[in-house]
Scaffold this active site. Sequence first.
Site, short mmCIF file in Angstrom:
data_model
loop_
_atom_site.label_atom_id
_atom_site.label_comp_id
_atom_site.label_asym_id
_atom_site.label_seq_id
_atom_site.Cartn_x
_atom_site.Cartn_y
_atom_site.Cartn_z
N SER A 1 20.61 17.37 -1.32
CA SER A 1 19.39 16.74 -1.70
C SER A 1 19.32 15.42 -1.18
O SER A 1 20.30 14.73 -0.66
CB SER A 1 19.46 16.57 -3.15
OG SER A 1 18.42 15.49 -3.44
N TYR B 1 23.63 14.28 -11.11
CA TYR B 1 23.05 14.83 -10.08
C TYR B 1 23.39 14.31 -8.75
O TYR B 1 23.86 15.14 -7.69
CB TYR B 1 21.49 14.90 -10.53
CG TYR B 1 20.94 15.62 -9.21
CD1 TYR B 1 20.78 17.35 -9.24
CD2 TYR B 1 19.82 15.31 -8.33
CE1 TYR B 1 20.06 17.99 -8.31
CE2 TYR B 1 19.17 16.04 -7.60
CZ TYR B 1 19.28 17.52 -7.42
OH TYR B 1 18.57 18.19 -6.42
N1 LIG Z 1 13.16 20.67 -6.45
C1 LIG Z 1 13.43 19.66 -5.66
O1 LIG Z 1 12.44 18.60 -5.74
C2 LIG Z 1 14.57 19.50 -5.07
C3 LIG Z 1 15.00 18.52 -4.18
C4 LIG Z 1 16.18 18.38 -3.46
C5 LIG Z 1 16.95 19.55 -3.60
N2 LIG Z 1 16.88 20.55 -4.48
C6 LIG Z 1 17.83 21.61 -4.78
O2 LIG Z 1 17.31 22.64 -4.42
C7 LIG Z 1 18.14 23.94 -4.98
C8 LIG Z 1 16.98 24.71 -5.58
O3 LIG Z 1 16.20 24.05 -6.69
P1 LIG Z 1 14.89 24.46 -7.00
O4 LIG Z 1 14.03 23.18 -7.13
O5 LIG Z 1 14.22 25.42 -6.30
O6 LIG Z 1 15.04 24.70 -8.75
P2 LIG Z 1 14.84 25.91 -9.48
O7 LIG Z 1 13.47 26.50 -9.34
O8 LIG Z 1 15.05 25.28 -10.95
O9 LIG Z 1 15.76 27.29 -9.33
C9 LIG Z 1 17.26 26.90 -9.38
C10 LIG Z 1 17.94 28.06 -9.03
O10 LIG Z 1 19.23 27.90 -9.13
C11 LIG Z 1 19.67 29.11 -10.10
N3 LIG Z 1 20.82 28.83 -10.90
C12 LIG Z 1 20.93 27.58 -11.64
N4 LIG Z 1 22.25 27.62 -12.12
C13 LIG Z 1 23.05 28.55 -11.75
C14 LIG Z 1 24.22 29.29 -12.12
N5 LIG Z 1 25.08 28.65 -12.91
N6 LIG Z 1 24.59 30.41 -11.27
C15 LIG Z 1 23.93 31.01 -10.49
N7 LIG Z 1 22.46 30.68 -10.21
C16 LIG Z 1 22.03 29.35 -10.87
C17 LIG Z 1 18.62 29.45 -10.99
O11 LIG Z 1 18.76 30.83 -11.51
P3 LIG Z 1 18.17 31.04 -13.02
O12 LIG Z 1 16.80 31.58 -12.87
O13 LIG Z 1 19.27 32.26 -13.41
O14 LIG Z 1 18.31 29.79 -14.06
C18 LIG Z 1 17.34 29.32 -10.26
O15 LIG Z 1 17.20 30.33 -9.31
C19 LIG Z 1 18.92 23.30 -6.01
O16 LIG Z 1 20.03 23.16 -5.49
C20 LIG Z 1 18.51 21.92 -6.24
O17 LIG Z 1 19.35 20.70 -6.45
C21 LIG Z 1 15.76 20.66 -5.18
#
Ligand SMILES: NC(=O)c1ccc[n+]([C@@H]2O[C@H](COP(=O)([O-])OP(=O)(O)OC[C@H]3O[C@@H](n4cnc5c(N)ncnc54)[C@H](OP(=O)(O)O)[C@@H]3O)[C@@H](O)[C@H]2O)c1
Length: 242
Positions: A127, A140
């Site tokens: 991130s 985080y």
């Molecule tokens: N959105 C942002 O602004 C942003 C910015 C910077 C970085 N990121 C990073 O991007 C990545 C994806 O985030 P997102 O925004 O797409 O979030 P999201 O829509 O909440 O998706 C998160 C994903 O991670 C999975 N997950 C969570 N805990 C898990 C576990 N213990 N074992 C296996 N899978 C797990 C979830 O699976 P379930 O469906 O089973 O819960 C879901 O598929 C993350 O690493 C986040 O930190 C996001």
Amino acid sequence: MKRILITGASSGIGQQLALDYAADGWQVVAAGRDADKLAHALASINFEPCIFDMQEPAAIHKAVAELAPFDLVLLNAGNCEYIDDALHFDAELFARVINVNLVGTANCLPALLPRIKRGGRLAVVSSSVSFLPLPRSQAYGASKAGLDYLVRTLAIDLVPHQIAVSLIRPGFVDTPLTQKNDFAMPGQVTALKASAAIRQGLAKGKSEICFPFGLISTLRLLSWLPQGLWRRLAQRLVRSQP
Ligand SMILES: NC(=O)c1ccc[n+]([C@@H]2O[C@H](COP(=O)([O-])OP(=O)(O)OC[C@H]3O[C@@H](n4cnc5c(N)ncnc54)[C@H](OP(=O)(O)O)[C@@H]3O)[C@@H](O)[C@H]2O)c1
């Protein structure tokens, strides 16, 4: 046909990446915790499901044991929780976030690194939070700063094994993870745009993929400020939030 494994493919950035890589003709292995949620999220494409919780190393090994080798393994799954009261520090929340984002990602490595083809690539979604100490981001931010170090050191030690490594550092992306945020998210992009930036960066073989440009440039500039000045600015930012 190229093969990719994506974790966190049931939602947000991972879901969009799975849809887009499939549309580009890749064979997609989509990893998630919940088979029904995964099937629903990716109903429009052909994919191979791979069901495991990143916090269970034995389950990861079992789920990937029979899988054919990959050109790209993209470790994207993660979670975000904020520390609302620094004085009454929630150490359980801290451990929860570190365990999913940092330890969970590391749990995937012993099972998946041997399944990356020679000449293939490991990519990890961290991130842009780790550019600067941001309010409420103790858990985080620490998890993602740890990931940055993990990935940059892997990039050195995997050279002799002919596995390239990419660190991905998005700004704010509109996904279920950020939809619960109650603060302004400058430069927020759609999951579609995030997926395009990530796929483009990986196709070019970039070792670090940071986006969007405007927010990242601002964070880089702010990270060069003396810490005392940044602390004062950050406190003003907190006070100006609705
Ligand atoms: N959105 C942002 O602004 C942003 C910015 C910077 C970085 N990121 C990073 O991007 C990545 C994806 O985030 P997102 O925004 O797409 O979030 P999201 O829509 O909440 O998706 C998160 C994903 O991670 C999975 N997950 C969570 N805990 C898990 C576990 N213990 N074992 C296996 N899978 C797990 C979830 O699976 P379930 O469906 O089973 O819960 C879901 O598929 C993350 O690493 C986040 O930190 C996001």
